[in-house]
Design an enzyme around this catalytic site. Structure first.
Site, short mmCIF file in Angstrom:
data_model
loop_
_atom_site.label_atom_id
_atom_site.label_comp_id
_atom_site.label_asym_id
_atom_site.label_seq_id
_atom_site.Cartn_x
_atom_site.Cartn_y
_atom_site.Cartn_z
N ASP A 106 29.70 40.89 32.20
CA ASP A 106 30.13 39.49 32.18
C ASP A 106 28.92 38.56 32.07
O ASP A 106 29.05 37.39 31.71
CB ASP A 106 30.84 39.15 33.51
N GLN A 161 37.36 40.38 38.15
CA GLN A 161 38.17 39.27 37.63
C GLN A 161 38.12 38.08 38.59
O GLN A 161 38.36 38.21 39.79
CB GLN A 161 39.61 39.75 37.43
N LYS A 181 42.57 43.00 28.49
CA LYS A 181 41.23 43.59 28.41
C LYS A 181 41.33 45.10 28.31
O LYS A 181 40.63 45.74 27.52
CB LYS A 181 40.41 43.20 29.65
N1 GUE Z 1 35.08 37.97 35.55
C1 GUE Z 1 35.82 37.31 34.66
N2 GUE Z 1 35.49 37.36 33.35
C2 GUE Z 1 36.24 36.69 32.42
O1 GUE Z 1 35.91 36.74 31.22
C3 GUE Z 1 37.40 35.97 32.86
C4 GUE Z 1 37.70 35.96 34.22
N3 GUE Z 1 36.90 36.62 35.10
N4 GUE Z 1 38.78 35.28 34.69
C5 GUE Z 1 39.70 34.62 33.80
C6 GUE Z 1 39.04 34.17 32.52
C7 GUE Z 1 39.99 33.89 31.38
N5 GUE Z 1 39.62 34.79 30.31
C8 GUE Z 1 40.30 34.89 29.11
C9 GUE Z 1 39.97 35.81 28.13
C10 GUE Z 1 40.70 35.90 26.95
C11 GUE Z 1 41.78 35.10 26.72
C12 GUE Z 1 42.57 35.26 25.46
O2 GUE Z 1 42.45 36.23 24.74
N6 GUE Z 1 43.47 34.29 25.12
C13 GUE Z 1 44.33 34.38 23.97
C14 GUE Z 1 45.78 34.05 24.33
C15 GUE Z 1 46.33 34.92 25.38
C16 GUE Z 1 47.71 34.45 25.82
O3 GUE Z 1 48.61 34.38 24.95
O4 GUE Z 1 47.87 34.15 27.01
C17 GUE Z 1 43.92 33.34 22.94
O5 GUE Z 1 43.28 32.34 23.31
O6 GUE Z 1 44.25 33.52 21.77
C18 GUE Z 1 42.13 34.18 27.66
C19 GUE Z 1 41.38 34.07 28.83
C20 GUE Z 1 38.60 35.58 30.75
N7 GUE Z 1 38.23 35.28 31.98
#
Ligand code: GUE
Length: 284
Positions: free
Chosen positions: A120, A97, A53
């Site tokens: 969020d 988070q 992020k």
């Molecule tokens: N307050 C809060 N807000 C959130 O938005 C929040 C959170 N807590 N806690 C955890 C989860 C999880 N999350 C992700 C965001 C982007 C990818 C992302 O970019 N994933 C990549 C892969 C990343 C990798 O290789 O590990 C993809 O899908 O292509 C993953 C997971 C946001 N979250």
């Protein structure tokens, strides 16, 4: 024939480019959009997400600040931190988070974030406004899915959308946003008997269950649009979604991959919301 891949990395980049332009305009007016990310404890996955992020913020010229607190932080201390961020002129968005350590009540923490900084879209006021169709920050993952559908030219009005999963941050708001675009929405979840009898009716199937490769070819109607919100690790510790991609490929008309589907859109919409928060401040 294989399914068309909905490329979240590409669509996300296109949106990020537009957001970067808005950052330039804001900076010309003397305002740099700022996001504060609060991370409590040392969950390894959380640390990785938070880093992504921050990198994404910096890539488009936004300011980002990490507030890293130890696992044993008391709830009161966390609330004080958030209240301080609520007051800060240079911070326009606040993200706490999740998950938080067990001794901290997430609902109380989220409700403390000022609604105008709740990028969020998780706070009770933001959720209420979303339900009423009022202007507010939309939760980033369902918002990102709406953008994926829009950029892929997928029609929503009159379609049957079936959501698998009813979490506060994905399933529930996802159904609401689709409903607002005139889809007919069915919610299903872990206690739904004969799940395939429901999912087989979906024109748009949203998989948000949190179980690796849970959605198989038995669940999917020929020509359905399949959106995979899952981020799991399979038996080989490989990143995978809730959908068994290999099985569903060729049955669905469109499908999102993991990685490179919904994930990048979540971060994109976080940047989008934060820039919006900064613009709102300038306007008020
Ligand atoms: N307050 C809060 N807000 C959130 O938005 C929040 C959170 N807590 N806690 C955890 C989860 C999880 N999350 C992700 C965001 C982007 C990818 C992302 O970019 N994933 C990549 C892969 C990343 C990798 O290789 O590990 C993809 O899908 O292509 C993953 C997971 C946001 N979250």
């Amino acid at each position: 024939m294989s399914s068309a891949i909905i490329n979240g990395k590409e669509i996300g980049q296109e949106i990020r480019n537009a957001v970067a332009e808005r950052v330039i305009r804001l900076k010309e007016q003397g305002l740099t959009p700022g996001l504060a990310v609060v991370l409590v404890g040392d969950n390894q996955a959380s640390a990785t997400y938070v880093r992504n992020k921050q990198k994404s913020c910096e890539a488009i010229g936004m300011y980002s600040e990490l507030i890293k607190l130890p696992e044993e932080t008391k709830q009161e201390e966390l609330l004080t931190q958030i209240q301080q961020l609520n007051q800060r002129e240079d911070i326009h968005g606040i993200l706490v988070q999740l998950p938080l350590p067990k001794h901290i009540d997430e609902d109380t923490v989220i409700a403390t974030i000022a609604v105008e900084k709740d990028v969020d879209g998780f706070s009770p006021v933001s959720v209420g406004k979303m339900m009423l169709g009022q202007e507010t920050f939309l939760p980033c993952t369902p918002f990102g899915v709406m953008k994926l559908l829009e950029y892929s030219g997928i029609e929503i009005a009159g379609k049957h959308a079936v959501i698998v999963g009813r979490s506060h941050i994905v399933g529930k708001p996802m159904g609401q946003l689709l409903l607002q675009k005139d889809a007919t929405v069915t919610y299903t979840h872990s206690k739904t008997p004969d799940l395939p009898s429901f999912t087989k009716q979906a024109d748009i199937l949203i998989a948000a269950v949190g179980r690796a490769n849970f959605i198989t070819k038995e669940h999917v109607k020929e020509g359905a649009v399949v959106i995979d919100v899952g981020i799991n690790r399979d038996d080989n510790n490989k990143l995978c979604g809730d959908v068994n991609f290999a099985e569903v490929d060729g049955i669905a008309s469109h499908i999102t991959p993991v990685p490179g589907g919904v994930g990048p859109m979540t971060i994109t919409m976080l940047l989008f919301n934060t820039v919006q928060a900064a613009e709102n401040k300038l306007a008020n």
